[in-house]
Design a protein around this motif. Structure first.
Motif, PDB file in Angstrom:
ATOM      1  N   SER A 127      32.038  40.547  40.875  1.00 29.97           N
ATOM      2  CA  SER A 127      33.340  40.054  41.303  1.00 29.97           C
ATOM      3  C   SER A 127      34.042  41.110  42.129  1.00 29.97           C
ATOM      4  CB  SER A 127      34.178  39.652  40.101  1.00 29.97           C
ATOM      5  OG  SER A 127      34.695  40.792  39.471  1.00 29.97           O
ATOM      6  N   ASN A 128      35.111  40.664  42.760  1.00 29.24           N
ATOM      7  CA  ASN A 128      35.855  41.577  43.612  1.00 29.24           C
ATOM      8  C   ASN A 128      37.347  41.423  43.332  1.00 29.24           C
ATOM      9  OD1 ASN A 128      36.349  43.457  45.559  1.00 29.24           O
ATOM     10  ND2 ASN A 128      36.161  42.045  47.275  1.00 29.24           N
ATOM     11  N   SER A 129      37.708  41.280  42.058  1.00 29.83           N
ATOM     12  CA  SER A 129      39.113  41.088  41.724  1.00 29.83           C
ATOM     13  C   SER A 129      39.835  42.423  41.686  1.00 29.83           C
ATOM     14  CB  SER A 129      39.251  40.378  40.381  1.00 29.83           C
ATOM     15  OG  SER A 129      38.914  41.262  39.341  1.00 29.83           O
ATOM     16  N   ASN A 148      41.545  43.512  39.337  1.00 29.53           N
ATOM     17  CA  ASN A 148      41.532  44.060  37.991  1.00 29.53           C
ATOM     18  C   ASN A 148      40.265  44.850  37.686  1.00 29.53           C
ATOM     19  OD1 ASN A 148      44.003  42.879  37.502  1.00 29.53           O
ATOM     20  ND2 ASN A 148      43.090  40.989  36.739  1.00 29.53           N
ATOM     21  N   ASP A 149      39.303  44.857  38.617  1.00 32.94           N
ATOM     22  CA  ASP A 149      38.065  45.598  38.392  1.00 32.94           C
ATOM     23  C   ASP A 149      38.347  47.094  38.302  1.00 32.94           C
ATOM     24  OD1 ASP A 149      36.574  43.311  38.444  1.00 32.94           O
ATOM     25  OD2 ASP A 149      35.810  43.605  40.480  1.00 32.94           O
ATOM     26  N   LYS A 150      37.720  47.726  37.350  1.00 36.35           N
ATOM     27  CA  LYS A 150      37.836  49.179  37.261  1.00 36.35           C
ATOM     28  C   LYS A 150      37.001  49.799  38.368  1.00 36.35           C
ATOM     29  CE  LYS A 150      38.704  49.210  32.359  1.00 36.35           C
ATOM     30  NZ  LYS A 150      38.279  49.650  31.047  1.00 36.35           N
ATOM     31  N   THR A 151      37.385  50.978  38.766  1.00 34.58           N
ATOM     32  CA  THR A 151      36.687  51.692  39.829  1.00 34.58           C
ATOM     33  C   THR A 151      36.041  52.932  39.255  1.00 34.58           C
ATOM     34  OG1 THR A 151      38.367  50.935  41.385  1.00 34.58           O
ATOM     35  CG2 THR A 151      36.991  52.742  42.098  1.00 34.58           C
ATOM     36  N   ARG A 208      27.268  45.477  48.301  1.00 35.16           N
ATOM     37  CA  ARG A 208      27.305  44.048  47.945  1.00 35.16           C
ATOM     38  C   ARG A 208      26.283  43.264  48.758  1.00 35.16           C
ATOM     39  NH1 ARG A 208      32.864  44.731  48.615  1.00 35.16           N
ATOM     40  NH2 ARG A 208      33.842  45.179  46.640  1.00 35.16           N
TER      41      ARG A 208
END
Length: 153
Positions: free
Chosen positions: A2-4, A6-9, A45
């Motif tokens: 996913s690419n939201s 909220n994604d942790k980096t 990706r």
């Protein structure tokens, strides 16, 4: 994948030759990326999608875009037949009439990668089809209808 927001980096370090770094920086500028990280993430990706395209039973969504000459005898019925034979994978079809008996058609598809590639091979085998390309996404469409029982409750 996913690419939201909220994604942790996670930070990683990559060493590159100077010439490759210069080419990356040019690509960042030319491609409208905010920074190197965004460009590298997009490349990763794309590479992962390429990898998924090789795994036969993975379910993926995407499009099949084809260009064909409608003047070719029996081509249109053959294309419709291919779509009907794969009705569980072909979700939607958009047809645009072009000049000189040509049509551009975009099929929205979802299913196992090997099935989607089979559809493309069947379409490419049709005389009069000049171009046919599959583009996949790792993000799936939600189910349109879900069976809750044997009598569609």
């Amino acid at each position: 994948m996913s690419n939201s927001n909220n994604d942790k980096t996670q930070r990683i370090s990559v060493s590159l030759p100077v010439q490759l770094t210069e080419e990356l920086d040019k690509m960042v500028g030319d491609g409208g990326y905010r920074n190197r990280s965004q460009a590298v993430a997009q490349m990763i990706r794309n590479t992962i999608l390429d990898h998924y395209e090789q795994s036969g039973n993975r379910i993926m969504a995407g499009t099949i875009t084809l260009l064909y000459n409608e003047a070719q005898a029996d081509l249109k019925p053959r294309l419709v037949s291919i779509q009907r034979n794969h009705i569980d994978s072909v979700i939607s079809c958009l047809n645009v009439l072009l000049e000189k008996d040509y049509s551009l058609e975009v099929l929205l598809v979802q299913g196992p990668v090997d099935t989607l590639n089979k559809i493309v091979k069947e379409i490419r085998a049709c005389k009069g089809v000049e171009n046919c390309k599959l583009v996949l996404s790792s993000v799936l469409m939600p189910p349109i209808h879900e069976k809750k029982g044997t009598n569609n409750e």
